[in-house]
Design a protein around this motif. Structure first.
Motif, PDB file in Angstrom:
ATOM      1  N   PRO A  79      35.851  46.271  21.432  1.00 29.87           N
ATOM      2  CA  PRO A  79      36.209  47.136  22.571  1.00 29.87           C
ATOM      3  C   PRO A  79      36.344  46.355  23.878  1.00 29.87           C
ATOM      4  N   GLU A  80      37.250  46.854  24.702  1.00 32.60           N
ATOM      5  CA  GLU A  80      37.463  46.321  26.050  1.00 32.60           C
ATOM      6  C   GLU A  80      37.939  44.875  26.086  1.00 32.60           C
ATOM      7  N   PHE A  81      38.481  44.379  24.972  1.00 39.11           N
ATOM      8  CA  PHE A  81      38.978  42.998  24.956  1.00 39.11           C
ATOM      9  C   PHE A  81      40.156  42.888  25.912  1.00 39.11           C
ATOM     10  N   GLU A  82      40.060  41.950  26.832  1.00 42.58           N
ATOM     11  CA  GLU A  82      41.122  41.750  27.817  1.00 42.58           C
ATOM     12  C   GLU A  82      41.094  40.304  28.297  1.00 42.58           C
ATOM     13  N   VAL A  83      42.253  39.785  28.611  1.00 46.94           N
ATOM     14  CA  VAL A  83      42.374  38.422  29.130  1.00 46.94           C
ATOM     15  C   VAL A  83      43.107  38.476  30.466  1.00 46.94           C
ATOM     16  N   LYS A  84      42.519  37.829  31.471  1.00 43.98           N
ATOM     17  CA  LYS A  84      43.168  37.718  32.784  1.00 43.98           C
ATOM     18  C   LYS A  84      43.194  36.246  33.156  1.00 43.98           C
ATOM     19  N   THR A  85      44.328  35.809  33.672  1.00 44.15           N
ATOM     20  CA  THR A  85      44.419  34.438  34.161  1.00 44.15           C
ATOM     21  C   THR A  85      44.746  34.473  35.639  1.00 44.15           C
ATOM     22  N   ILE A  86      43.969  33.720  36.386  1.00 45.24           N
ATOM     23  CA  ILE A  86      44.177  33.582  37.826  1.00 45.24           C
ATOM     24  C   ILE A  86      44.718  32.168  38.023  1.00 45.24           C
ATOM     25  N   PRO A  87      45.962  32.050  38.505  1.00 45.90           N
ATOM     26  CA  PRO A  87      46.577  30.717  38.601  1.00 45.90           C
ATOM     27  C   PRO A  87      45.770  29.720  39.428  1.00 45.90           C
ATOM     28  N   SER A  88      45.117  30.203  40.496  1.00 44.91           N
ATOM     29  CA  SER A  88      44.374  29.253  41.322  1.00 44.91           C
ATOM     30  C   SER A  88      43.198  29.949  41.991  1.00 44.91           C
ATOM     31  N   TYR A  89      42.018  29.719  41.467  1.00 40.99           N
ATOM     32  CA  TYR A  89      40.775  30.155  42.086  1.00 40.99           C
ATOM     33  C   TYR A  89      40.060  28.880  42.510  1.00 40.99           C
ATOM     34  N   LYS A  90      39.917  28.682  43.811  1.00 45.66           N
ATOM     35  CA  LYS A  90      39.373  27.427  44.344  1.00 45.66           C
ATOM     36  C   LYS A  90      40.119  26.226  43.760  1.00 45.66           C
ATOM     37  N   ASN A  91      41.445  26.357  43.715  1.00 40.99           N
ATOM     38  CA  ASN A  91      42.355  25.308  43.239  1.00 40.99           C
ATOM     39  C   ASN A  91      42.215  24.994  41.755  1.00 40.99           C
ATOM     40  N   LEU A  92      41.658  25.901  40.988  1.00 39.88           N
ATOM     41  CA  LEU A  92      41.550  25.715  39.546  1.00 39.88           C
ATOM     42  C   LEU A  92      42.093  26.932  38.812  1.00 39.88           C
ATOM     43  N   LYS A  93      42.883  26.687  37.794  1.00 38.72           N
ATOM     44  CA  LYS A  93      43.311  27.780  36.933  1.00 38.72           C
ATOM     45  C   LYS A  93      42.047  28.364  36.302  1.00 38.72           C
ATOM     46  N   THR A  94      41.942  29.681  36.302  1.00 43.18           N
ATOM     47  CA  THR A  94      40.764  30.361  35.775  1.00 43.18           C
ATOM     48  C   THR A  94      41.201  31.460  34.827  1.00 43.18           C
ATOM     49  N   THR A  95      40.608  31.491  33.656  1.00 38.51           N
ATOM     50  CA  THR A  95      40.870  32.548  32.696  1.00 38.51           C
ATOM     51  C   THR A  95      39.562  33.285  32.438  1.00 38.51           C
ATOM     52  N   ILE A  96      39.648  34.608  32.444  1.00 37.42           N
ATOM     53  CA  ILE A  96      38.478  35.444  32.200  1.00 37.42           C
ATOM     54  C   ILE A  96      38.777  36.341  31.005  1.00 37.42           C
ATOM     55  N   ILE A  97      37.916  36.243  30.010  1.00 34.03           N
ATOM     56  CA  ILE A  97      38.033  37.084  28.818  1.00 34.03           C
ATOM     57  C   ILE A  97      36.877  38.079  28.864  1.00 34.03           C
ATOM     58  N   THR A  98      37.208  39.363  28.767  1.00 38.05           N
ATOM     59  CA  THR A  98      36.161  40.382  28.741  1.00 38.05           C
ATOM     60  C   THR A  98      36.199  41.118  27.410  1.00 38.05           C
ATOM     61  N   LEU A  99      35.028  41.548  26.989  1.00 35.87           N
ATOM     62  CA  LEU A  99      34.890  42.342  25.768  1.00 35.87           C
ATOM     63  C   LEU A  99      33.539  43.030  25.803  1.00 35.87           C
ATOM     64  N   GLU A 100      33.332  43.936  24.863  1.00 32.02           N
ATOM     65  CA  GLU A 100      32.031  44.592  24.747  1.00 32.02           C
ATOM     66  C   GLU A 100      31.526  44.453  23.323  1.00 32.02           C
ATOM     67  N   TYR A 101      30.207  44.317  23.228  1.00 30.20           N
ATOM     68  CA  TYR A 101      29.563  44.283  21.915  1.00 30.20           C
ATOM     69  C   TYR A 101      28.204  44.956  22.055  1.00 30.20           C
ATOM     70  N   LYS A 102      28.014  45.992  21.255  1.00 31.70           N
ATOM     71  CA  LYS A 102      26.799  46.806  21.323  1.00 31.70           C
ATOM     72  C   LYS A 102      26.623  47.300  22.751  1.00 31.70           C
ATOM     73  N   THR A 103      25.505  47.018  23.377  1.00 28.07           N
ATOM     74  CA  THR A 103      25.272  47.556  24.727  1.00 28.07           C
ATOM     75  C   THR A 103      25.692  46.602  25.842  1.00 28.07           C
ATOM     76  N   PHE A 104      26.299  45.482  25.480  1.00 25.90           N
ATOM     77  CA  PHE A 104      26.591  44.463  26.488  1.00 25.90           C
ATOM     78  C   PHE A 104      28.079  44.270  26.750  1.00 25.90           C
ATOM     79  N   PRO A 105      28.480  44.384  28.021  1.00 28.30           N
ATOM     80  CA  PRO A 105      29.775  43.842  28.397  1.00 28.30           C
ATOM     81  C   PRO A 105      29.615  42.319  28.432  1.00 28.30           C
TER      82      PRO A 105
END
Length: 181
Positions: A79-105
């Motif tokens: 559940p809630e699997f999603e991928v976001k890429t930010i081209p430049s966060y503090k001059n670094l490419k940043t990718t954030i993967i979110t998901l849920e498992y049991k009670t934890f995001p």
């Protein structure tokens, strides 16, 4: 000092920390991410989490597609699997993967920067040292602010009287105090 790079410290922790360890082991997440230097950061490792707190895992990868491929194959159906890429966060490419498992995001944060040099790890080290020095009342105040919807770094900055950007302010405070170098 806790060795935050080895999640087994969680088995001696609070009920929530033990639950977090169980989830991470069930997912085999750190084994899957071992080539990307994963470190669990945030509020759960330092025991200032609230009910909505997530498991934040920071990783390093020069080619974000390498880690995305590994994570997608294993967890894309959660559940809630999603991928976001930010081209430049503090001059670094940043990718954030979110998901849920049991009670934890769960949030997997990827940069081509060693996790021990990433801001979230450094923030956690500073917060941990402050909590060790300030003790129970300070910790209770942080948790109360978080329950009011204030993010962790702004809560620390507020209680420490830090002006300006709370994220940078907390880092500056940590450098000044010698908590980080």
């Amino acid at each position: 000092m806790i060795n935050f790079k080895d999640i087994t410290y969680l088995k001696e922790g609070t009920v929530r920390q033990k639950e977090a360890l169980k989830v991470l082991l069930e997912l085999n997440l750190f084994e899957l991410l071992k080539n990307f230097n994963p470190i669990l950061v945030g509020t759960i490792p330092i025991n200032i989490d609230i009910e909505s707190s997530d498991l934040d895992i920071i990783c390093q990868s020069k080619n974000h597609e390498d880690i995305l491929k590994v994570v997608r194959e294993k967890y894309e159906k959660l559940p809630e699997f999603e991928v976001k890429t930010i081209p430049s966060y503090k001059n670094l490419k940043t990718t954030i993967i979110t998901l849920e498992y049991k009670t934890f995001p769960i949030e997997i944060f990827i940069q081509n920067k060693h996790p021990e040099k990433q801001d979230s790890y450094l923030h956690m080290l500073v917060e941990y040292q402050v909590l060790l020095e300030e003790r129970t009342e300070f910790k209770s105040k942080i948790i109360a602010l978080k329950q009011q919807g204030i993010k962790t770094e702004p809560a620390f900055a507020q209680l420490l009287g830090l002006e300006g950007d709370p994220y940078q302010g907390l880092l500056n405070y940590g450098y000044e105090k010698g908590y980080i170098s």
